[in-house]
Design a protein around this motif. Structure first.
Motif, mmCIF file in Angstrom:
data_model
loop_
_atom_site.group_PDB
_atom_site.id
_atom_site.type_symbol
_atom_site.label_atom_id
_atom_site.label_comp_id
_atom_site.label_asym_id
_atom_site.label_seq_id
_atom_site.Cartn_x
_atom_site.Cartn_y
_atom_site.Cartn_z
ATOM 1 N N LEU A 249 0.803 -1.226 0.000
ATOM 2 C CA LEU A 249 0.000 0.000 0.000
ATOM 3 C C LEU A 249 0.837 1.277 0.000
ATOM 4 O O LEU A 249 0.291 2.358 -0.208
ATOM 5 N N SER A 250 2.136 1.152 0.248
ATOM 6 C CA SER A 250 2.972 2.358 0.366
ATOM 7 C C SER A 250 2.972 3.236 -0.890
ATOM 8 O O SER A 250 2.936 4.471 -0.762
ATOM 9 N N PRO A 251 2.980 2.681 -2.130
ATOM 10 C CA PRO A 251 2.939 3.586 -3.293
ATOM 11 C C PRO A 251 1.681 4.448 -3.325
ATOM 12 O O PRO A 251 1.743 5.644 -3.634
ATOM 13 N N MET A 252 0.544 3.852 -2.978
ATOM 14 C CA MET A 252 -0.704 4.596 -2.952
ATOM 15 C C MET A 252 -0.683 5.676 -1.863
ATOM 16 O O MET A 252 -1.081 6.825 -2.084
ATOM 17 N N ILE A 253 -0.182 5.308 -0.682
ATOM 18 C CA ILE A 253 -0.148 6.244 0.444
ATOM 19 C C ILE A 253 0.840 7.371 0.184
ATOM 20 O O ILE A 253 0.547 8.549 0.428
ATOM 21 N N VAL A 254 2.017 7.013 -0.323
ATOM 22 C CA VAL A 254 3.034 8.042 -0.618
ATOM 23 C C VAL A 254 2.510 9.028 -1.662
ATOM 24 O O VAL A 254 2.704 10.241 -1.540
ATOM 25 N N THR A 255 1.844 8.507 -2.674
ATOM 26 C CA THR A 255 1.286 9.380 -3.711
ATOM 27 C C THR A 255 0.281 10.355 -3.118
ATOM 28 O O THR A 255 0.310 11.554 -3.417
ATOM 29 N N ILE B 91 0.833 14.405 -3.126
ATOM 30 C CA ILE B 91 -0.135 15.238 -3.838
ATOM 31 C C ILE B 91 -0.797 16.221 -2.873
ATOM 32 O O ILE B 91 -0.957 17.409 -3.186
ATOM 33 N N THR B 92 -1.164 15.740 -1.685
ATOM 34 C CA THR B 92 -1.797 16.605 -0.691
ATOM 35 C C THR B 92 -0.853 17.720 -0.255
ATOM 36 O O THR B 92 -1.244 18.889 -0.188
ATOM 37 N N ALA B 93 0.404 17.344 0.036
ATOM 38 C CA ALA B 93 1.387 18.358 0.446
ATOM 39 C C ALA B 93 1.687 19.323 -0.689
ATOM 40 O O ALA B 93 1.807 20.541 -0.477
ATOM 41 N N TRP C 86 0.205 9.608 -11.090
ATOM 42 C CA TRP C 86 0.813 8.376 -11.586
ATOM 43 C C TRP C 86 2.330 8.487 -11.691
ATOM 44 O O TRP C 86 3.042 7.477 -11.654
ATOM 45 N N HIS C 87 2.849 9.711 -11.837
ATOM 46 C CA HIS C 87 4.307 9.886 -11.836
ATOM 47 C C HIS C 87 4.871 9.559 -10.463
ATOM 48 O O HIS C 87 5.891 8.864 -10.347
ATOM 49 N N ILE C 88 4.222 10.078 -9.428
ATOM 50 C CA ILE C 88 4.684 9.808 -8.068
ATOM 51 C C ILE C 88 4.517 8.325 -7.747
ATOM 52 O O ILE C 88 5.410 7.690 -7.168
#
Length: 379
Positions: free
Chosen positions: A24-30, A34-36, A205-207
């Protein structure tokens, strides 16, 4: 295959949190990036006051155009409050849409349509005022076009009922439906950079591609842990070869990872409004296969986990730079287009189905799998 799956499930049961985190880390990191990024983007917008002296459709349309400009944070205020905030340096500039704005536009008058104020510390007055005037010129241009249609009809003696409002509405509809303007910046003569006005400072999707690159590498540390010289000779006494065992486990991991990727597609669709298409799913599958094969083969080469982890972070850092997903490299790529072939993220970021790296990794896997195994049964 079922025996392999059952064995793998036993491993996962003991390492559930570790596995879930990296899945799940790629989804969470993205989401975090994006939020920041959007928060930073919002904080760096230029505060501008807009005063509406008349309540007409054109005046409100002009305010909406200013309000939706990516680098402007517009406030609808009355004149007194706006100028007071400007004196207190809470606003960078103030624009007053004067009374009679729509009437002047209808008659093609371009003089004194907007009053503008700036303070002695206004930093962005010039670009903002030019942006506002471009919107005004757009309204004037539509009005002129409407009268040009009327003159053309009169010249051709074509009978039609002239309605200024209908022609303006039709003009706006055409602009909305068709991509009439594509903005391109030119650097060093031949390098072109397309400017895409997106909702987010970073492309989701880049992140995700970069985060998935790292998480996939770290997930495949199981290859190193199970590629133990003390265990391998036991495969000589089983029906299954060591290579078949590893390949089947790799396929299980790829299937699990791609299932999570499909979940990510749905999450991004609802959270970031990212479109879904069959071609994109194929491109995503191709990218997943490439980074999974790369992680698997790298783990076969490296026998120590700490060296593998360090290599994973180094490769991710290089990919961040080489991909251009964070730092634009359009000028460099225009000069040296062959760099694309060495960028593992390029095909996915461009929406292509195949990258040369996937073909090379697949050939290496076949060569490794076809190579004869030798075990020392006495060890």
């Amino acid at each position: 295959m079922m025996n392999i799956l059952q064995t793998r499930l036993i491993h996962w049961k003991k390492q559930g949190l570790h596995l879930l985190f990296w899945l799940l880390s790629p989804m969470i990191v993205t989401w975090l990036v994006i939020t920041a990024g959007n928060a930073i983007q919002d904080d760096t917008k230029i505060p501008v006051g807009v005063v509406l002296k008349e309540d007409t459709e054109l005046a409100h349309d002009l305010y909406e155009s200013i309000h939706t400009t990516p680098f402007i944070r517009a406030y609808a205020l009355d004149e007194r409050e706006a100028l007071h905030k400007l004196e207190k340096h809470e606003l960078d500039s103030v624009f007053i849409i004067v009374e009679g704005y729509e009437e002047d536009i209808r008659h093609g008058n371009r003089n004194e349509l907007i009053k503008a104020y700036e303070s002695d510390v206004s930093l962005a007055y010039t670009p903002v005022s030019e942006m506002v005037m471009s919107y005004v010129q757009q309204d004037v241009g539509r009005s002129k076009a409407a009268y040009a249609v009327k003159e053309l009809a009169d010249t051709l003696q074509y009978r039609f009922e002239f309605n200024w409002d209908d022609l303006i509405a039709r003009s706006k509809q055409i602009e909305k439906e068709q991509d009439l303007l594509q903005t391109t910046l030119t650097f060093l003569g031949n390098g072109f950079v397309h400017i895409d006005e997106g909702k987010n400072l970073f492309q989701p999707w880049h992140i995700w591609a970069l985060a998935a690159f790292l998480s996939t590498l770290l997930l495949f540390d199981w290859v190193i842990k199970e590629n133990n010289p003390a265990i391998l000779p036991r495969f000589a006494f089983t029906r299954m070869s060591m290579k078949t065992y590893f390949v089947q486990n790799m396929l299980i991991y790829i299937t699990l990872l791609f299932a999570v990727d499909l979940l990510t597609v749905l999450v991004f669709y609802y959270v970031f409004y990212e479109p879904i298409s069959f071609s994109f799913i194929i491109s995503l599958l191709s990218y997943r296969l490439m980074i999974s094969l790369g992680a698997f083969l790298l783990a076969l080469i490296i026998r120590q986990t700490y060296v593998f982890y360090a290599t994973a972070f180094i490769l991710t850092f290089v990919s961040v730079i080489a991909s251009g997903a964070i730092i634009p490299l359009d000028g460099l790529l225009a000069k040296y287009p062959w760099i694309h072939y060495f960028n593992p993220l390029n095909a996915f970021l461009q929406g292509d189905f195949f990258h040369i790296g996937l073909g090379i990794l697949f050939v290496i896997l076949l060569l490794w799998y076809g190579r004869k195994e030798e075990y020392d049964a006495t060890s």
